[in-house]
Write an enzyme that holds these catalytic residues in place. Structure first.
Site, PDB file in Angstrom:
ATOM      1  N   ASP A  94      62.691  62.571  41.915  1.00 19.98           N
ATOM      2  CA  ASP A  94      64.081  62.928  42.205  1.00 19.98           C
ATOM      3  C   ASP A  94      64.863  63.007  40.896  1.00 19.98           C
ATOM      4  OD1 ASP A  94      66.641  63.258  43.151  1.00 19.98           O
ATOM      5  OD2 ASP A  94      66.785  61.284  44.085  1.00 19.98           O
ATOM      6  N   ASP A  96      68.388  63.876  39.563  1.00 22.33           N
ATOM      7  CA  ASP A  96      69.783  64.073  39.970  1.00 22.33           C
ATOM      8  C   ASP A  96      70.616  64.391  38.735  1.00 22.33           C
ATOM      9  OD1 ASP A  96      72.436  63.848  40.944  1.00 22.33           O
ATOM     10  OD2 ASP A  96      71.750  62.495  42.525  1.00 22.33           O
ATOM     11  N   ASP A 272      64.838  59.061  39.570  1.00 28.82           N
ATOM     12  CA  ASP A 272      65.114  57.856  40.346  1.00 28.82           C
ATOM     13  C   ASP A 272      63.768  57.244  40.730  1.00 28.82           C
ATOM     14  OD1 ASP A 272      65.757  55.897  42.198  1.00 28.82           O
ATOM     15  OD2 ASP A 272      67.326  57.080  43.159  1.00 28.82           O
TER      16      ASP A 272
END
Length: 321
Positions: A94, A96, A272
């Site tokens: 992930d 972001d 993450d």
């Protein structure tokens, strides 16, 4: 752009624009084996353990409820309504844009600049997954504020959290490579990571180069003073030219060691980590609306040509502009 969607915006999107066909095949084919979760108020996905027998039931729900956010599990279960009978889980990274540790922009949420950075990081990770680990069944999803890399190679699907943690550290350069050898005179010598242009040392060097070249000077790195940071910024062009040894000698070997320790910690923030090691994580459902920023979670077929500001903007946003 990047404004929160209203309830009317969501109704328009799900009744007039959303189509079940926009969900990738690897999810549609296993709808009955996945847990679904929904956020109806913007407070988080508190409507969990949802189960749909097929596309028809999911379509009816999405169009009728027009959720603030929709999620599906990375895991497949025999009984997804209880999260029981675990079969397998995708390996996920992930990225972001709002959490990149060396953001070049100063935006409060996300902007074109930090989304471009997120895309660069995704490309680096995919190259390592393919070239170093030999993985091939890799899907990229634009999540609304970044990207999800979803790996479905059979060799990965049944791996446990510890294996995923080790893959994560390799892919993002989370550990400092340590090498030593004994010379002809019996003395133990050490090798810096940039002296070994293969395997994990090469990955660590590439990630460290990315971080150093994108430092803006405001980052807090343990045991690195403001004066030292200014010196690092002054001479970092040497890193861009792959002259690591000169750079190390100029800032000093001890300072360099402290810097590299700090860089390894920043590398760990490129993704993450909790998402990667969690076998029961739910992720935003591709095709659904990220209502916080009014962007469509989109299955990316070609990362290089993909432009979220062109390819993931819902019609109601275009109508307002």
């Amino acid at each position: 752009m990047f404004q929160e969607a209203t309830a009317e915006d969501r109704r328009k999107y799900y009744t007039m624009e959303w189509k079940i066909e926009r969900i990738p095949d690897f999810i549609r084919e296993s709808i009955h084996l996945r847990e679904f979760g929904f956020d109806h108020t913007g407070q988080g996905p508190n409507d969990r353990y949802r189960f749909f027998r097929d596309e028809k039931f999911l379509t009816k729900f999405m169009k009728y409820r027009a959720p603030y956010a929709a999620y599906s599990s990375v895991a497949l279960y025999d009984r997804p309504w209880k999260r029981e009978g675990w079969r397998s889980s995708e390996l996920v990274f992930d990225v972001d844009a709002k959490d990149i540790p060396v953001r070049q922009c100063k935006c409060d949420n996300v902007c074109e600049k930090c989304l471009d950075q997120a895309k660069e990081i995704v490309a680096m990770i995919i190259d390592t997954l393919e070239d170093d680990l030999g993985l091939r069944e890799i899907h990229v999803i634009y999540s609304g504020r970044g990207y999800h890399i979803r790996v479905l190679d059979p060799i990965i699907l049944k791996s446990d959290s510890e294996v995923r943690s080790q893959i994560l550290k390799y892919v993002i350069g989370g550990d400092i490579p340590r090498f030593s050898y004994t010379d002809f005179e019996g003395r133990v010598r050490s090798l810096d990571h940039f002296m070994v242009p293969l395997g994990y040392p090469r990955v660590f060097t590439e990630r460290s180069r990315y971080i150093i070249l994108h430092l803006n000077g405001d980052e807090k790195i343990e045991d690195i003073t403001r004066q030292t940071m200014n010196k690092i910024l002054e001479y970092r062009d040497l890193i861009g030219a792959d002259r690591w040894g000169e750079f190390r000698d100029i800032i000093g070997p001890r300072v360099y060691e402290r810097l590299i320790k700090g860089i390894a910690k920043l590398n760990l923030q490129l993704v993450d980590a909790r998402v990667t090691v969690d076998l029961k994580r739910i992720l935003r459902l591709p095709s659904s609306l990220h209502s916080k920023v009014s962007m469509i979670c989109t299955h990316v077929k070609d990362l290089e040509s993909f432009d979220p500001l062109r390819d993931a903007v819902p019609d109601f946003v275009k109508e307002k502009s």
